[in-house]
Design an enzyme around this catalytic site. Structure first.
Site, mmCIF file in Angstrom:
data_model
loop_
_atom_site.group_PDB
_atom_site.id
_atom_site.type_symbol
_atom_site.label_atom_id
_atom_site.label_comp_id
_atom_site.label_asym_id
_atom_site.label_seq_id
_atom_site.Cartn_x
_atom_site.Cartn_y
_atom_site.Cartn_z
ATOM 1 N N CYS A 1 -2.183 8.992 2.763
ATOM 2 C CA CYS A 1 -1.873 8.498 1.419
ATOM 3 C C CYS A 1 -2.983 8.852 0.434
ATOM 4 O O CYS A 1 -2.739 8.997 -0.752
ATOM 5 C CB CYS A 1 -1.641 7.000 1.467
ATOM 6 S SG CYS A 1 -3.018 6.117 2.216
ATOM 7 N N GLU B 1 0.893 -1.176 0.000
ATOM 8 C CA GLU B 1 0.000 0.000 0.000
ATOM 9 C C GLU B 1 0.920 1.211 0.000
ATOM 10 O O GLU B 1 1.536 1.520 1.019
ATOM 11 C CB GLU B 1 -0.884 -0.019 1.251
ATOM 12 C CG GLU B 1 -1.762 -1.248 1.385
ATOM 13 C CD GLU B 1 -2.931 -1.263 0.439
ATOM 14 O OE1 GLU B 1 -3.220 -0.212 -0.163
ATOM 15 O OE2 GLU B 1 -3.559 -2.323 0.290
HETATM 16 P P1 NAD Z 1 8.674 4.482 4.419
HETATM 17 O O1 NAD Z 1 8.610 3.607 3.222
HETATM 18 O O2 NAD Z 1 9.883 5.307 4.613
HETATM 19 O O3 NAD Z 1 8.526 3.625 5.769
HETATM 20 C C1 NAD Z 1 7.422 2.776 6.021
HETATM 21 C C2 NAD Z 1 7.851 1.655 6.962
HETATM 22 O O4 NAD Z 1 8.835 0.858 6.307
HETATM 23 C C3 NAD Z 1 8.502 2.129 8.266
HETATM 24 O O5 NAD Z 1 8.125 1.248 9.311
HETATM 25 C C4 NAD Z 1 9.992 1.985 7.974
HETATM 26 O O6 NAD Z 1 10.782 1.819 9.131
HETATM 27 C C5 NAD Z 1 10.010 0.742 7.108
HETATM 28 N N1 NAD Z 1 11.145 0.649 6.175
HETATM 29 C C6 NAD Z 1 11.883 1.652 5.635
HETATM 30 N N2 NAD Z 1 12.809 1.155 4.790
HETATM 31 C C7 NAD Z 1 12.652 -0.197 4.793
HETATM 32 C C8 NAD Z 1 13.303 -1.264 4.100
HETATM 33 N N3 NAD Z 1 14.295 -1.035 3.240
HETATM 34 N N4 NAD Z 1 12.879 -2.516 4.332
HETATM 35 C C9 NAD Z 1 11.854 -2.759 5.180
HETATM 36 N N5 NAD Z 1 11.197 -1.800 5.865
HETATM 37 C C10 NAD Z 1 11.597 -0.526 5.673
HETATM 38 O O7 NAD Z 1 7.365 5.356 4.351
HETATM 39 P P2 NAD Z 1 6.933 6.525 5.335
HETATM 40 O O8 NAD Z 1 7.650 7.751 4.930
HETATM 41 O O9 NAD Z 1 7.026 6.074 6.742
HETATM 42 O O10 NAD Z 1 5.378 6.649 5.013
HETATM 43 C C11 NAD Z 1 4.870 7.600 4.157
HETATM 44 C C12 NAD Z 1 4.538 6.960 2.835
HETATM 45 O O11 NAD Z 1 3.603 5.909 3.030
HETATM 46 C C13 NAD Z 1 3.874 7.926 1.885
HETATM 47 O O12 NAD Z 1 4.408 7.764 0.596
HETATM 48 C C14 NAD Z 1 2.411 7.494 1.916
HETATM 49 O O13 NAD Z 1 1.683 7.836 0.764
HETATM 50 C C15 NAD Z 1 2.533 6.032 2.105
HETATM 51 N N6 NAD Z 1 1.313 5.470 2.691
HETATM 52 C C16 NAD Z 1 0.512 4.679 1.930
HETATM 53 C C17 NAD Z 1 -0.683 4.189 2.448
HETATM 54 C C18 NAD Z 1 -1.622 3.322 1.620
HETATM 55 O O14 NAD Z 1 -2.519 2.722 2.189
HETATM 56 N N7 NAD Z 1 -1.457 3.246 0.313
HETATM 57 C C19 NAD Z 1 -1.053 4.509 3.752
HETATM 58 C C20 NAD Z 1 -0.210 5.319 4.491
HETATM 59 C C21 NAD Z 1 0.978 5.782 3.955
#
Ligand code: NAD
Length: 515
Positions: free
Chosen positions: A286, A252
């Site tokens: 998001c 997502e």
């Molecule tokens: P992010 O990808 O930086 O981090 C999300 C999660 O992944 C965190 O727990 C982080 O620690 C972990 N993570 C980071 N790098 C990783 C890796 N290499 N391997 C495994 N895990 C890892 O995202 P963010 O900045 O925390 O969140 C914001 C983003 O999420 C925005 O782009 C937003 O649109 C999206 N989002 C999407 C939805 C949806 O339902 N489509 C919902 C909420 C947020």
């Protein structure tokens, strides 16, 4: 500013829910920028331990009848609503969102839980399927849990996106290892505590905390299925990693969500409604609208009404219901938002309202901002801002509006406003997004938990909610039974004759619709 619910006693209990050794880190109290909580930090060895414990617990859980598993979630639903103020306190303290947004957030796991309590018995029970030879061969489809599911969740909806995704995984008979974002671990840890208080068997839900690539990476490398919510950049890395191990994943991801304002709208009502679609959760959603396309015959009057409604939004830090909008969650988020607005301004965009940080309210506050005259060379034109910034663009026809809205590699959410709902819905079907809201920004589609929710294009893979939101955590297993031996011809029947009989049977079955 610590909220009332975060007592030392609660914090101690939450710490025990993390699978970790002695290392610790400290999260930030977003409203003030001070220290919020010191929590244990996991190592990759702790991730291995978490999976070992979860694997052991999962065997008995999967063997139990669904009717024995579901009462846990009935009790959880009650506990969640009873303790909603504690949940809201924790969400606010670690994200800086307004109380209204925190309450909206905690409704998601409540809706998801009650939806799967109602539908799981039907979705998970074995289904009779048409066998190869009616009467002679019967078939049934069974649903087996994947095993131990990894859930990795982001900071913007830390409670909803952890609990809302892990509950269906547990309902389906899996164990879960959850890795929330380190800044926002308190509310998901409290969710785990509520589940255990509701009777979840010990060890079935493990929580690990730590750096994304290291600890999240170890979860992806060990789990039987990964449910990820976060950025498109990280989602792509996770898909690659899961692909190498041939384990499934749902992703997502981000969006650059459009809203179309057709020429027949009631302007005042639409402007009022659109404000929430753009600025709920300070735009850190998001599904948030970041582009509004307005028919050019009403562009000026809509812009005026929209700016007036935006100006009415109340920003403040506090644990009461006084604020419409809270803070951004981090310095990083604030930096991106300021960069997008400053870049647009420097390249000739017009700031109709907002456009500045509000350190007088808290270190990460930023005013809801409306831009026009945004052009493709500006950062905020195509990239996700993930903050309270929206751009207005005019269009001349529905065709042009659809083409402009679809001009993105993202495909998460869209919104169409129109007085003629049939026409608006017809426009909506031409948009390349996983959800489309007619006369609303995002909540109508997201809250309809009976329908799937997720992204097209680089906004994701797979869906949450609906049947898919549960069945993705299962493997289909077909059990077919040959009641009468029909697949091997008796020795005395020449094979040529057997093929003729088989061909005639296939023809007949096709004609009468059995095959
Ligand atoms: P992010 O990808 O930086 O981090 C999300 C999660 O992944 C965190 O727990 C982080 O620690 C972990 N993570 C980071 N790098 C990783 C890796 N290499 N391997 C495994 N895990 C890892 O995202 P963010 O900045 O925390 O969140 C914001 C983003 O999420 C925005 O782009 C937003 O649109 C999206 N989002 C999407 C939805 C949806 O339902 N489509 C919902 C909420 C947020």
């Amino acid at each position: 500013m610590r909220p009332g619910a975060l007592t030392d006693d609660l914090l101690d209990r939450l710490r025990t829910r993390v699978t970790a050794g002695d290392a610790t880190y400290t999260s930030t109290a977003v409203f003030t920028g001070g220290e919020l909580a010191t929590l244990p930090e996991s190592t990759t060895g702790d991730v291995t331990t978490a999976f070992e414990r979860a694997t052991r617990a999962q065997q008995a859980w999967a063997a139990a009848d669904l009717s024995a598993r579901l009462p846990v979630f009935e009790r959880f639903h009650d506990l969640l609503l009873k303790n909603r103020d504690t949940v809201a306190d924790l969400i606010q303290a670690e994200t800086g969102k307004s109380r209204r947004d925190a309450f909206e957030e905690l409704c998601e796991p409540a809706l998801v839980t009650s939806y799967y309590l109602r539908t799981a018995p039907k979705l998970l029970r074995p289904r009779k399927r048409a066998g190869l030879m009616p009467g002679a061969i019967g078939a049934a489809e069974h649903r087996r849990p994947k095993g131990v599911v990894g859930i990795i969740s982001p900071w913007n909806y830390p409670f909803a996106l952890a609990l809302g995704d892990l509950i269906p995984a547990l309902v389906a008979g899996n164990a879960v290892v959850l890795k929330p974002d380190s800044q926002t671990a308190l509310s998901p840890l409290y969710g785990a505590e509520l589940l255990y208080r509701a009777g979840l068997p010990e060890d079935l839900l493990q929580v690990v905390l730590g750096d994304g690539p290291t600890i999240g990476g170890a979860v992806v490398d060990t789990c039987d299925y990964i449910g990820f919510t976060g950025s498109t950049r990280t989602g792509t890395q996770i898909a690659e990693r899961a692909g190498k191990r041939l384990v499934g994943c749902s992703l997502e991801l981000g969006g650059k969500n459009p809203m179309l304002v057709l020429d027949d709208v009631k302007i005042a009502a639409t402007a009022k409604n659109a404000v929430r679609g753009c600025f709920a959760n300070a735009g850190q959603l998001c599904l948030s609208i970041e582009r509004i396309y307005v028919h050019d015959s009403i562009f000026d009057s809509f812009a005026e009404a929209f700016v007036a409604e935006t100006g009415k939004l109340r920003l403040s830090a506090g644990y009461d219901y006084g604020a419409d909008i809270g803070s951004l969650t981090s310095q990083r988020a604030l930096k991106t938002v300021a960069e997008h607005v400053d870049d647009a301004r420097a390249k000739g965009a017009t700031v109709l309202t907002g456009g500045r940080p509000r350190p007088d309210l808290g270190p990460f506050f930023y005013e809801p901002t409306v831009l026009t005259d945004v052009t493709p060379e500006m950062l905020c034109h195509a990239a996700e801002t993930f903050g309270p910034v929206v751009s207005l663009y005019p269009f001349a026809s529905d065709e042009e509006a659809v083409a402009l809205a679809n001009q993105t590699e993202y495909g998460l959410n869209a919104s169409v406003f129109g007085r003629d709902r049939t026409r608006a819905a017809a426009v909506g079907t031409r948009l390349r997004t996983g959800t489309v809201n007619i006369n609303d920004g995002y909540a109508s589609a997201y809250g309809s938990t009976d329908a799937p929710m997720g992204g097209m294009g680089v906004s994701g893979l797979g869906r949450r909610h609906g049947a898919e939101g549960l069945l993705k955590y299962t493997e289909a297993q077909t059990i077919a039974t040959q009641r009468v031996t029909v697949l091997n011809p008796p020795r005395w029947v020449p094979y040529g004759l057997y093929t003729k009989v088989m061909a005639a049977s296939l023809r007949l079955m096709r004609r009468i619709g059995l095959r």
